[in-house]
Enzyme design. Structure first.
Site, PDB file in Angstrom:
ATOM      1  N   ASP A 179      -3.410   4.388  -1.986  1.00  0.00           N
ATOM      2  CA  ASP A 179      -4.351   4.875  -0.969  1.00  0.00           C
ATOM      3  C   ASP A 179      -4.355   6.405  -0.985  1.00  0.00           C
ATOM      4  OD1 ASP A 179      -5.882   5.188   1.325  1.00  0.00           O
ATOM      5  OD2 ASP A 179      -4.307   4.533   2.702  1.00  0.00           O
ATOM      6  N   ASP A 207     -13.808  14.727  -4.681  1.00  0.00           N
ATOM      7  CA  ASP A 207     -13.926  15.996  -5.407  1.00  0.00           C
ATOM      8  C   ASP A 207     -15.162  15.900  -6.300  1.00  0.00           C
ATOM      9  OD1 ASP A 207     -13.319  18.481  -6.706  1.00  0.00           O
ATOM     10  OD2 ASP A 207     -11.186  18.142  -6.329  1.00  0.00           O
ATOM     11  N   LYS A 265      -7.432   8.246  -1.444  1.00  0.00           N
ATOM     12  CA  LYS A 265      -8.724   8.696  -0.892  1.00  0.00           C
ATOM     13  C   LYS A 265      -9.280   9.929  -1.610  1.00  0.00           C
ATOM     14  CE  LYS A 265      -7.765   7.050   3.835  1.00  0.00           C
ATOM     15  NZ  LYS A 265      -6.316   6.727   3.788  1.00  0.00           N
ATOM     16  N   LYS A 283       0.861  -1.191   0.000  1.00  0.00           N
ATOM     17  CA  LYS A 283       0.000   0.000   0.000  1.00  0.00           C
ATOM     18  C   LYS A 283       0.896   1.239   0.000  1.00  0.00           C
ATOM     19  CE  LYS A 283      -2.369   1.711   3.747  1.00  0.00           C
ATOM     20  NZ  LYS A 283      -2.301   3.180   3.837  1.00  0.00           N
ATOM     21  N   ARG A 309       3.230  -1.143  10.674  1.00  0.00           N
ATOM     22  CA  ARG A 309       4.345  -1.210  11.618  1.00  0.00           C
ATOM     23  C   ARG A 309       4.699  -2.596  12.149  1.00  0.00           C
ATOM     24  NH1 ARG A 309       1.729   3.785  14.565  1.00  0.00           N
ATOM     25  NH2 ARG A 309      -0.030   2.658  13.614  1.00  0.00           N
ATOM     26  N   THR A 321     -11.646   6.375  10.668  1.00  0.00           N
ATOM     27  CA  THR A 321     -11.672   5.887  12.060  1.00  0.00           C
ATOM     28  C   THR A 321     -11.298   6.995  13.042  1.00  0.00           C
ATOM     29  OG1 THR A 321      -9.528   4.936  11.543  1.00  0.00           O
ATOM     30  CG2 THR A 321     -11.357   3.414  11.733  1.00  0.00           C
TER      31      THR A 321
HETATM   32  O1  C5P Z   1       1.181   0.590  11.070  1.00  0.00           O
HETATM   33  P1  C5P Z   1      -0.246   0.153  10.981  1.00  0.00           P
HETATM   34  O2  C5P Z   1      -0.426  -1.347  10.833  1.00  0.00           O
HETATM   35  O3  C5P Z   1      -1.124   0.749  12.056  1.00  0.00           O
HETATM   36  O4  C5P Z   1      -0.729   0.775   9.568  1.00  0.00           O
HETATM   37  C1  C5P Z   1      -2.044   0.696   9.115  1.00  0.00           C
HETATM   38  C2  C5P Z   1      -2.199   1.428   7.820  1.00  0.00           C
HETATM   39  O5  C5P Z   1      -3.569   1.471   7.490  1.00  0.00           O
HETATM   40  C3  C5P Z   1      -1.707   2.871   7.832  1.00  0.00           C
HETATM   41  O6  C5P Z   1      -1.220   3.174   6.520  1.00  0.00           O
HETATM   42  C4  C5P Z   1      -2.967   3.648   8.140  1.00  0.00           C
HETATM   43  O7  C5P Z   1      -2.940   4.951   7.633  1.00  0.00           O
HETATM   44  C5  C5P Z   1      -4.019   2.815   7.423  1.00  0.00           C
HETATM   45  N1  C5P Z   1      -5.385   2.947   7.930  1.00  0.00           N
HETATM   46  C6  C5P Z   1      -5.723   2.676   9.254  1.00  0.00           C
HETATM   47  N2  C5P Z   1      -7.017   2.796   9.662  1.00  0.00           N
HETATM   48  C7  C5P Z   1      -7.960   3.162   8.794  1.00  0.00           C
HETATM   49  C8  C5P Z   1      -7.651   3.413   7.473  1.00  0.00           C
HETATM   50  C9  C5P Z   1      -6.333   3.297   7.070  1.00  0.00           C
HETATM   51  O8  C5P Z   1      -4.856   2.320  10.032  1.00  0.00           O
HETATM   52  N3  C5P Z   1      -9.203   3.216   9.200  1.00  0.00           N
END
Ligand code: C5P
Length: 232
Positions: A59, A64, A61, A32, A211, A119
């Site tokens: 990603d 417009d 998003k 992603k 992460r 979220t």
């Molecule tokens: O590091 P981590 O596993 O938390 O990363 C989750 C990824 O998913 C990040 O790129 C974050 O921006 C994205 N994301 C999220 N929650 C959402 C939508 C996208 O954590 N509701």
């Protein structure tokens, strides 16, 4: 629907993402790419990662007016990404225009999924700032239904919502779920989390994991652990 693990490559430079991906040797994980990397490196970063053989969820998003989104989606489709996304709040006209823009002359197109409510939005901010007074989970399910009716392929949602979304919108409607953590891992800033195995059991189609893989001491082993828990 092929289940897969998508690595959230939240890096700020081409150098950083390539150093990360080089560790995977022959493996080509689904990645992603978000706004930070795309805006810092430009569309060529997508071409370069694609040329290395990775599938890409871009990603960005989009949100417009329909004509602008249609034209922007045509550009992203030419970049040959596999999944892209938009805000369902742009309404049906924007979503159908997006599908039109994405569809190539041979009829093929990337998958298109919708963000419902971020979220980071809670009931209070939704009521106060957006003047939406229905319960947040009903709003999310309504946006999912509107996205489905517009012809979209799925939504981004918490793994905790995946089952409800499938029950309401059908099992072919894709759920892409971030907020995944290993049972023995650190939750970090994610609050509503699930393990890869639990996300599989509840019916997520793709998990997005950042992460727990990118900051692991052995990212390849962490990725393989996700794949074996979620896909096998
Ligand atoms: O590091 P981590 O596993 O938390 O990363 C989750 C990824 O998913 C990040 O790129 C974050 O921006 C994205 N994301 C999220 N929650 C959402 C939508 C996208 O954590 N509701």
């Amino acid at each position: 629907m092929g289940k897969d693990v998508i690595i959230a490559c939240d890096f700020s430079s081409a150098q950083a993402i390539f150093a990360f991906l080089d560790q995977f040797k022959g493996k080509k994980p689904f990645v992603k790419i978000g706004m930070e990397l795309f805006y810092s490196e430009g569309p060529d970063i997508v071409r370069q990662i694609k040329a290395r053989g990775h599938k890409i969820f871009l990603d960005l998003k989009l949100h417009d007016i329909p004509t602008t989104v249609r034209k922007a989606m045509a550009v992203l489709s030419n970049l040959d990404v596999d999944i892209c996304n938009l805000h369902a709040a742009g309404t049906t006209a924007m979503m159908t225009a997006a599908l039109e823009g994405l569809t190539r002359t041979d009829g093929s197109r990337p998958l298109l999924i919708a963000v419902t409510q971020l979220t980071s939005t809670d009931q209070e901010s939704m009521e106060k700032d957006l003047m939406i007074h229905a319960p947040l989970d009903e709003v999310v399910m309504h946006y999912a239904q509107v996205a489905k009716n517009a012809g979209l392929d799925g939504i981004v949602c918490s793994p905790l919502e995946a089952k409800k979304v499938h029950n309401a919108c059908g099992h072919d409607f894709i759920t892409v779920t971030p907020g995944v953590r290993f049972a023995d891992g650190d939750a970090g800033d994610q609050k509503r989390i699930m393990t890869p195995a639990a996300a599989k059991a509840i019916g997520s189609d793709y998990i997005v994991v950042g992460r727990p893989i990118t900051q692991a001491s052995d990212p390849v082993a962490a990725y393989e652990r996700c794949v074996s828990e979620f896909c096998d």
